[in-house]
Design a protein around this motif. Structure first.
Motif, mmCIF file in Angstrom:
data_model
loop_
_atom_site.group_PDB
_atom_site.id
_atom_site.type_symbol
_atom_site.label_atom_id
_atom_site.label_comp_id
_atom_site.label_asym_id
_atom_site.label_seq_id
_atom_site.Cartn_x
_atom_site.Cartn_y
_atom_site.Cartn_z
ATOM 1 N N VAL A 112 44.539 47.193 38.366
ATOM 2 C CA VAL A 112 42.962 46.895 39.098
ATOM 3 C C VAL A 112 42.547 45.662 38.533
ATOM 4 O O VAL A 112 42.638 44.710 38.791
ATOM 5 C CB VAL A 112 41.937 47.781 38.979
ATOM 6 C CG1 VAL A 112 40.784 47.597 39.324
ATOM 7 C CG2 VAL A 112 43.184 48.934 39.077
ATOM 8 N N ALA A 117 42.411 43.057 49.865
ATOM 9 C CA ALA A 117 41.560 42.400 48.665
ATOM 10 C C ALA A 117 41.257 41.143 49.780
ATOM 11 O O ALA A 117 40.625 40.210 49.872
ATOM 12 C CB ALA A 117 42.046 42.117 47.294
ATOM 13 N N THR A 140 42.353 37.917 42.901
ATOM 14 C CA THR A 140 41.296 37.312 43.804
ATOM 15 C C THR A 140 39.935 36.062 43.607
ATOM 16 O O THR A 140 40.406 35.726 44.150
ATOM 17 C CB THR A 140 40.911 38.575 44.667
ATOM 18 O OG1 THR A 140 42.518 39.306 44.878
ATOM 19 C CG2 THR A 140 40.213 38.089 45.666
ATOM 20 N N ILE A 141 39.794 36.512 42.399
ATOM 21 C CA ILE A 141 38.536 35.535 42.363
ATOM 22 C C ILE A 141 38.894 34.456 41.521
ATOM 23 O O ILE A 141 38.643 33.223 42.593
ATOM 24 C CB ILE A 141 37.727 36.347 41.013
ATOM 25 C CG1 ILE A 141 36.927 37.739 41.475
ATOM 26 C CG2 ILE A 141 36.822 34.992 40.295
ATOM 27 C CD1 ILE A 141 36.031 37.825 39.884
ATOM 28 N N ILE A 148 41.739 42.239 40.506
ATOM 29 C CA ILE A 148 40.446 41.209 40.675
ATOM 30 C C ILE A 148 40.199 39.260 39.507
ATOM 31 O O ILE A 148 39.799 38.842 41.014
ATOM 32 C CB ILE A 148 40.117 42.807 39.860
ATOM 33 C CG1 ILE A 148 39.578 42.921 40.396
ATOM 34 C CG2 ILE A 148 38.298 41.866 39.593
ATOM 35 C CD1 ILE A 148 38.685 44.656 39.929
ATOM 36 N N SER A 158 38.398 38.596 50.212
ATOM 37 C CA SER A 158 37.910 36.742 50.296
ATOM 38 C C SER A 158 37.253 36.057 51.185
ATOM 39 O O SER A 158 37.361 35.419 50.765
ATOM 40 C CB SER A 158 39.361 37.171 49.346
ATOM 41 O OG SER A 158 40.766 36.525 50.163
ATOM 42 N N GLU A 180 50.027 42.195 39.725
ATOM 43 C CA GLU A 180 49.783 43.531 39.939
ATOM 44 C C GLU A 180 50.578 44.718 40.267
ATOM 45 O O GLU A 180 50.292 45.972 40.290
ATOM 46 C CB GLU A 180 48.339 43.515 40.967
ATOM 47 C CG GLU A 180 48.775 43.270 41.849
ATOM 48 C CD GLU A 180 48.789 41.484 42.332
ATOM 49 O OE1 GLU A 180 49.023 40.933 43.042
ATOM 50 O OE2 GLU A 180 48.987 40.962 41.172
ATOM 51 N N GLU A 216 46.301 45.138 48.067
ATOM 52 C CA GLU A 216 45.922 43.743 48.281
ATOM 53 C C GLU A 216 45.974 42.912 49.490
ATOM 54 O O GLU A 216 45.115 41.904 49.159
ATOM 55 C CB GLU A 216 47.755 43.452 47.675
ATOM 56 C CG GLU A 216 47.770 41.709 46.981
ATOM 57 C CD GLU A 216 48.949 41.622 46.432
ATOM 58 O OE1 GLU A 216 48.791 40.493 45.406
ATOM 59 O OE2 GLU A 216 49.537 42.664 46.471
#
Length: 339
Positions: A200, A327, A207-208, A204, A331, A187, A324
């Motif tokens: 982006v 994020a 992270t998921i 995402i 999380s 990223e 980041e």
């Protein structure tokens, strides 16, 4: 009046046509496109100003200089290799080195073969790293709208790394090439290369799929009383969520299967970004450069527009480092809420 048709603009490097609006420096006579002169704000042919020589005198002297038989670049009398494409010069062979058989007398078919981009790609002299365009023909096309010069302007920094790879992608169909920064921080790499939407989406997705690993890491951290008590002291409202997280069995059953699956997926992504990020950037360069050229065609300053629209962005890189970090904290919050 002097005819500048076929001469190069000192600013953008493009050759003048009979229809161009040309202005010249009042001191040395160097010609520019009017828009290039406005962009520069002054004459950039400093070597002529320092030597007190005029542009016409310098170009008259150059007209008698030897030229490279491969790319047409003007050479010094004692130059051994062309500083643009790397091919040995006549002076090189005059020093006692035998000229390759058949080079002196090529028929038309051989000349056409020599100009073939694919053939040139395997020429041992074609990768000239002293040239930002690697010795490639600036007018060679990557697509109907984008040339090597356009690619060089758009890439901006590190053209010596990207242009040979892009050449292989076009003519050999190779999509796989190593990109170490993209393997570690995909990223951030895409953000730095001005591909924010891709950055982006990657952030995402990563992270998921990293949530199961985050949950196990948090559970292991909270198992230590010191860390657990410190967090509860700072955020008393998290006490219940921490206890719920500690009560969950995350080392067996369906969650363990999910954890193993996401770990395998993350492992695959590492190699996917390492191998295909350059190709993704190549496709981005082609489409974005063509779009910028179309928009800037009416302004007549395409090279400047490509350099502004492409290149790299330290600001985007810093922004995505902050995003980041945020994020990662999100999380953690998501794991606490889901537990």
């Amino acid at each position: 009046m002097f005819d500048y048709t076929g001469c190069e603009c000192k600013s953008c490097g493009k050759k003048f046509t009979s229809e161009d609006d040309i202005v010249v420096c009042p001191e040395c006579g160097t010609p520019y496109h009017r828009e290039c002169w406005k962009k520069e704000g002054k004459c950039i042919n400093t070597e002529l100003h320092e030597s007190h020589q005029s542009w016409k005198e310098a170009n008259t002297a150059q007209s008698d200089a030897p030229v490279c038989k491969k790319c047409g670049n003007r050479l010094r009398e004692d130059q051994l290799f062309c500083d643009k494409c790397g091919v040995p010069t006549d002076f090189f062979f005059s020093q006692g080195t035998d000229r390759p058989a058949g080079e002196a007398e090529q028929d038309e078919n051989e000349k056409k073969a020599d100009s073939d981009p694919v053939t040139e790609g395997f020429d041992p002299f074609i990768i000239n790293y002293s040239d930002p365009l690697c010795g490639f023909d600036p007018d060679e096309k990557y697509s109907d709208d984008v040339t090597v010069r356009d690619m060089g302007d758009f890439i901006g920094s590190n053209t010596r790394y990207y242009l040979p790879k892009f050449r292989n992608m076009k003519y050999l169909g190779l999509k796989l090439s190593l990109n170490f920064p993209a393997m570690l921080f995909p990223e951030l790499y895409f953000a730095y290369r001005k591909m924010p939407l891709t950055a982006v989406l990657v952030l995402i997705f990563r992270t998921i799929i990293g949530l199961p690993s985050t949950a196990i890491a948090l559970q292991a951290a909270f198992a230590e009383d010191m860390y657990k008590n410190m967090i509860i002291a700072m955020y008393p409202s998290l006490s219940g969520s921490i206890d719920k997280l500690l009560s969950l069995d995350l080392t067996s059953g369906s969650f363990l299967t999910l954890y193993n699956f996401t770990n395998i997926l993350q492992f695959i992504l590492v190699f996917a970004f390492a191998g295909f990020s350059n190709y993704m950037y190549y496709r981005h360069c082609l489409s974005k450069a063509a779009e910028i050229k179309k928009q800037a065609a009416s302004d007549g300053n395409v090279s400047y527009a490509l350099r502004q629209g492409g290149g790299v962005s330290a600001a985007l890189l810093i922004a995505f480092i902050v995003i980041e970090i945020a994020a990662q904290f999100l999380s953690y919050a998501a794991v606490m809420l889901l537990s």
